[in-house]
Enzyme design. Structure first.
Site, PDB file in Angstrom:
ATOM      1  N   GLN B 259      -6.267 -11.739  16.166  1.00 50.41           N
ATOM      2  CA  GLN B 259      -5.229 -10.960  15.488  1.00 50.41           C
ATOM      3  C   GLN B 259      -5.659 -10.608  14.070  1.00 50.41           C
ATOM      4  OE1 GLN B 259      -2.138  -8.865  16.107  1.00 50.41           O
ATOM      5  NE2 GLN B 259      -2.735 -10.363  17.633  1.00 50.41           N
ATOM      6  N   HIS B 262      -8.035  -7.589  13.005  1.00 51.86           N
ATOM      7  CA  HIS B 262      -7.575  -6.195  13.052  1.00 51.86           C
ATOM      8  C   HIS B 262      -7.570  -5.559  11.680  1.00 51.86           C
ATOM      9  CE1 HIS B 262      -6.358  -4.890  16.992  1.00 51.86           C
ATOM     10  NE2 HIS B 262      -5.799  -6.050  17.253  1.00 51.86           N
ATOM     11  N   GLU B 327       5.598  -9.562  17.073  1.00 53.24           N
ATOM     12  CA  GLU B 327       5.069  -8.543  17.991  1.00 53.24           C
ATOM     13  C   GLU B 327       4.463  -9.239  19.218  1.00 53.24           C
ATOM     14  OE1 GLU B 327       1.625  -6.650  16.405  1.00 53.24           O
ATOM     15  OE2 GLU B 327       1.666  -4.990  17.830  1.00 53.24           O
ATOM     16  N   HIS B 328       3.585 -10.215  18.965  1.00 51.57           N
ATOM     17  CA  HIS B 328       2.962 -10.989  20.034  1.00 51.57           C
ATOM     18  C   HIS B 328       3.358 -12.459  19.896  1.00 51.57           C
ATOM     19  CE1 HIS B 328      -0.063  -7.725  19.080  1.00 51.57           C
ATOM     20  NE2 HIS B 328       0.179  -7.484  20.346  1.00 51.57           N
ATOM     21  N   ASP B 361      -3.954  -6.643  25.104  1.00 55.72           N
ATOM     22  CA  ASP B 361      -4.470  -5.493  24.362  1.00 55.72           C
ATOM     23  C   ASP B 361      -5.177  -4.497  25.263  1.00 55.72           C
ATOM     24  OD1 ASP B 361      -3.568  -6.469  21.980  1.00 55.72           O
ATOM     25  OD2 ASP B 361      -5.490  -7.355  21.370  1.00 55.72           O
ATOM     26  N   HIS B 420      41.294  20.755  21.524  1.00 54.02           N
ATOM     27  CA  HIS B 420      40.823  19.890  22.590  1.00 54.02           C
ATOM     28  C   HIS B 420      41.924  19.708  23.642  1.00 54.02           C
ATOM     29  CE1 HIS B 420      37.470  19.034  19.976  1.00 54.02           C
ATOM     30  NE2 HIS B 420      37.002  18.078  20.735  1.00 54.02           N
TER      31      HIS B 420
END
Lengths: 432, 432
Positions: B259, B262, B327-328, B361, B420
């Site tokens: 991770q 990145h 996220e993960h 991934d 209406h």
């Protein structure tokens, strides 16, 4: 006067593109003012809400309290007519019944490679519902926003509503009670959005904010997006009616006007294959306008943004309707069902001459929060999924990792991410 | 050094809130510059793309053409190794298989009141996929964005990718071919987003824009939102690993580093109930860092944003993981499945010690575009539904209108919308 286009005219495409490009909203740049308000609420919390409500709503929250009490809600409920309460509950039940069908299913399966995959849906933990004060304070919108959240299983549904000079619409409070709203605060504007996003001593923050509002509210929602989720920003309402000559012009005129009376920026468009029918509808609109309480608003909308489009044949309606991508699409033709299935872009389609759009505003069960301003090309009406999120699930055993791991290692290396490669390799090595 | 928190410490809550509040992204204010670029592309179209590409990409589009030709794509494909192409096709097939299960169902039914209701899902007409140039140009991201669009049935999938000094990553072109991308243009930045949203002579506009990008691309997507749909704005990647002491510290360390490599703004967090294990993992991280090609990046991420959290018991992980909303989320504990089901907020959950996040991934079939920066509290990973929209369908007959129309009339009157009310009344009168 509304424009009249004819698909046979040489310059039809030019005029149609002009119609599509009509700017119905004046964009007010309130970004900096809104940023200051949000900063103030983040810094000073309730004290900022007190000051801002004094300034914008002429209301002293130190006297009224920020929270609307249960007793106030009960009193408002008691003040409503039984007929109206019954109608609200009737609508609530129908909205709930319809939206329950949108509840998604979880999935979990093992594929041929032995990889276990799936997803799980869960409700968001809390939702803040913005309700405008004043004229646009509609109890039906409270139901349309809160009921799907309840059906989704959101445990905490918070409502904020401005109370200008201390006034609160009893119908809105009654609708909140009927829809299962758990907390109500008498704050509005950008400050209410800030309080929902960041919290104050009185208002705990929420995870997602929904509901319509003015330019300040819309700007505040955009600015807090990321910290919380938001729904789409709604623009002025619109209807496209496709009708053949076998309709009563008065019925069709009443539908065009129901849309137009919302707002001077609303838009009503008629498409038909019969010029005489179009003229009859235009005449009926003018006649009905004279007797409509909100005739000034409806008239300004119709004269500024209204349009009739004469087609060579009703089949021509399909690509044009897809380009308009109307929030509301009414189809009153002999082959209405067939036309409806061929048109891809619309928020909601009302099929047949006894399905007026207004039915969808209140009691059909379908949601009346729908994509405006051509956004039906890429977005959907409000629904249960807007109050839920999906978590992916992955589970491998050693055999599955041996099967699919090598391809992952190849791609990791190709992308120059050696650390990615190693986190697979280290497991395969020790497995080998 | 990464921070170390212990849930037994008196000031744990304070430090945990600090960790949650860490700002990992420097927000660059490029709004005005982006607005000027968008205006330029709207005004001058292709000519603006030529000038802006000269300026930002040192590339003369008059020589290369704006469109990447089929021959160029074939040449790029031929330049890739068979192993990599096979891995890309393997991933593509698995992504397609998994995403087909997300295809939604239409619904149509008649309820007890005789009201016909339902909805129909349709694919958006066209999608623009933004692919970054340079280092972050990942073929796997091309697959993850384009394949779900294909599965949804989007007929036109357009890719834009900047070509700095004329360079294009052959793997990205090969992935585009493999994923069924129908058009590719060598433009990037805000100008590419503007071209996709408004069109030029060469690039027809699309309906929705997806894909990751830098601050300029993100700002441009925000600005064109409304004219087109956009996906969510992705932030730096993150992983939360919950692991007990029965794991190999080297495995867990490799996941934290996968991770971290990145981006210096990535975040890796370890939660465990065993302090000695946490120390062993930290040591393994330091050791592995020394041999990692992207060790500088991973080290900066780990030292700046990394954290280990020592828990009194693994059960404490549930509320904390829900607040982090990673996220993960990797869970490598004896009761991993049980823990996974109790945690509500996560983009994707990787269950068990042989399910490294990296598998997700590339080749699991699950999507790797997932909600970052705690947005898993209110949003979901990319999927087929992001490329479709739902149209509501309503159809009443006279009897159904007689049943539910009166309640609509009551609510319309309560909201002060007489127009209406009349659009229902006029139909009931003539029916009566």
């Amino acid at each position: 006067m509304p424009v009249r286009l004819n698909s046979n005219d040489k310059d039809f495409e030019t005029h149609f593109v002009e119609l599509l490009g009509l700017k119905r909203e004046v964009s007010t740049d309130v970004d900096n003012a809104v940023r200051a308000i949000i900063d103030d609420v983040r810094a000073r919390g309730d004290a900022a809400l007190v000051d801002l409500s004094l300034k914008f709503d002429r209301l002293d929250l130190r006297k009224t309290g920020i929270a609307v009490t249960a007793a106030e809600v009960e009193a408002a409920y008691a003040a409503c007519s039984k007929e109206t309460l019954d109608a609200l509950m009737f609508a609530r039940d129908r909205i709930a019944d319809h939206h329950k069908r949108q509840l998604p299913s979880d999935d979990r399966y093992t594929d041929a490679a032995g990889v276990e995959l799936g997803h799980r849906w869960t409700a968001v933990e809390s939702v803040g519902l913005y309700v405008p004060g004043g004229l646009a304070s509609y109890p039906s919108s409270v139901l349309m926003n809160a009921v799907p959240a309840q059906v989704a299983g959101v445990p905490r549904i918070v409502m904020v509503v401005p109370s200008p000079s201390g006034e609160l619409n009893p119908l809105v409070l009654a609708a909140a009670k009927i829809a299962g709203v758990s907390e109500i605060y008498r704050v509005g504007g950008a400050q209410a959005v800030a309080a929902l996003a960041y919290g104050t001593d009185t208002i705990r923050p929420v995870v997602k904010i929904v509901g319509p509002g003015n330019a300040w509210v819309a700007a505040a929602k955009r600015q807090v997006f990321g910290t919380v989720g938001i729904d789409s920003i709604a623009g002025p309402s619109e209807v496209l009616v496709i009708a053949d000559k076998n309709n009563d012009p008065e019925w069709i005129a009443s539908d065009l006007l129901a849309q137009a009376e919302h707002d001077t920026a609303a838009q009503s468009i008629l498409m038909t294959d019969d010029e005489a029918f179009a003229e009859a509808v235009e005449q009926a609109v003018r006649r009905q306008l004279g007797t409509l309480p909100r005739g000034n608003i409806a008239g300004e909308s119709w004269n500024t943004f209204g349009a009739t489009i004469i087609l060579g044949s009703l089949g021509e309606a399909v690509p044009l309707a897809d380009r308009i991508a109307a929030e509301h699409l009414e189809i009153a033709t002999a082959d209405a069902e067939d036309l409806a299935m061929r048109i891809r872009n619309a928020g909601a389609i009302f099929i047949g001459s006894v399905t007026p759009e207004v039915i969808g505003d209140y009691v059909s069960g379908s949601n009346h929060v729908l994509p405006t301003a051509r956004s039906a090309r890429f977005s959907s009406g409000l629904g249960v999924l807007d109050f839920m999120k999906r978590t992916s699930i992955l589970k491998l055993d050693r055999a599955a990792l041996e099967k699919i791991g090598p391809a992952a290692m190849t791609l990791a290396r190709a992308e120059g991410l050696e650390g990615h490669r190693r986190s697979v390799e280290i497991r395969l090595e020790e497995a080998g």
